[in-house]
Design an enzyme around this catalytic site. Structure first.
Site, PDB file in Angstrom:
ATOM      1  N   CYS A 178       0.651  -0.658  -0.829  1.00  0.00           N
ATOM      2  CA  CYS A 178       0.344   0.360  -0.034  1.00  0.00           C
ATOM      3  C   CYS A 178       0.761   1.636  -0.165  1.00  0.00           C
ATOM      4  CB  CYS A 178      -1.046   0.213   1.459  1.00  0.00           C
ATOM      5  SG  CYS A 178      -2.237   1.296   1.182  1.00  0.00           S
ATOM      6  N   HIS A 182      -9.081  -3.742  -1.345  1.00  0.00           N
ATOM      7  CA  HIS A 182      -7.962  -3.343  -0.369  1.00  0.00           C
ATOM      8  C   HIS A 182      -8.309  -2.010  -0.928  1.00  0.00           C
ATOM      9  CE1 HIS A 182      -3.334  -2.266  -0.005  1.00  0.00           C
ATOM     10  NE2 HIS A 182      -3.947  -1.243  -1.252  1.00  0.00           N
ATOM     11  N   GLU A 183      -8.439  -1.608  -2.281  1.00  0.00           N
ATOM     12  CA  GLU A 183      -8.527   0.407  -1.953  1.00  0.00           C
ATOM     13  C   GLU A 183     -10.132   0.579  -1.565  1.00  0.00           C
ATOM     14  OE1 GLU A 183      -6.851   2.283  -3.254  1.00  0.00           O
ATOM     15  OE2 GLU A 183      -6.278   0.480  -4.703  1.00  0.00           O
ATOM     16  N   HIS A 227      -9.556   1.222   1.876  1.00  0.00           N
ATOM     17  CA  HIS A 227      -9.373   2.967   2.361  1.00  0.00           C
ATOM     18  C   HIS A 227     -10.563   3.640   2.664  1.00  0.00           C
ATOM     19  CE1 HIS A 227      -5.198   2.502   1.235  1.00  0.00           C
ATOM     20  NE2 HIS A 227      -5.479   2.270   0.831  1.00  0.00           N
TER      21      HIS A 227
HETATM   22 NI    NI Z   1      -4.032   0.881  -0.387  1.00  0.00          NI
END
Ligand code: NI
Length: 184
Positions: free
Chosen positions: A103, A145-146, A149
């Site tokens: 990341c 994952h994105e 955030h």
């Molecule tokens: Ni990330």
């Protein structure tokens, strides 16, 4: 347009739930400028995804751009630069697979995270039109994952234990349970 600083783990914005964007905001200058900066920052970093909170803008906006073919991510389908406004992930199958995730907000580290490998994404485009994408395998991981955030969650929050968090230069010395997910 500008390359913006990518904030790192420890910055409070990365722990916040980002707010929804209202449809009328999408054509406004602040969102257009933010998006242009996100694209510049993504390209400068050479990454495949960036979420607005990573440049300290706590709104539900993310971009993903995946080079196709046999890239450093392995054999995966290409995705042109795509904007996701207020995305939601619907899991279609609970079967898990793990990757060493990296990341931009956690530089130098890789965490092995298992995630469901079949999902559907619902989002708005920049015109405010709803669209859907069905994702399998590596792509399903990338999107989860994105979009984590946007909920104030980093990949390190999903580790089962600390043995699954390593420095990048240690990764080659481990028995490799999967390809790395880089830089998103
Ligand atoms: Ni990330």
């Amino acid at each position: 347009m500008a390359i913006r600083e990518i904030i790192r783990m420890g910055h409070p914005t990365l722990c916040q739930v980002a707010r929804l964007l209202q449809p009328h905001e999408l054509s406004g200058e602040p969102v257009r400028e933010l998006l242009a900066d996100m694209v510049d920052t993504l390209h400068h970093a050479g990454a495949i995804g960036l979420a607005a909170p990573q440049i300290n803008a706590s709104v539900r906006l993310a971009i993903i751009e995946i080079p196709g073919g046999n890239s450093r991510y392995g054999e995966i389908p290409a995705m042109p630069l795509t904007v996701f406004v207020n995305p939601e992930v619907q899991l279609l199958d609970g079967e898990l697979a793990g990757y060493w995730e990296g990341c931009l907000s956690v530089p130098g580290l890789r965490g092995f995270v298992e995630r469901p490998q079949h999902a559907r994404v619902h989002a708005l485009d920049l015109q405010g039109n709803a669209f859907e994408l069905e994702l399998k395998g590596f792509l399903a991981t990338v999107f989860q994952h994105e979009f984590d955030h946007l909920d104030g969650r980093l990949c390190v929050d999903r580790l089962k234990d600390s043995s699954l968090l390593v420095y990048e230069d240690m990764l080659a010395e481990l028995p490799g349970p999967g390809p790395a997910v880089l830089d998103d």
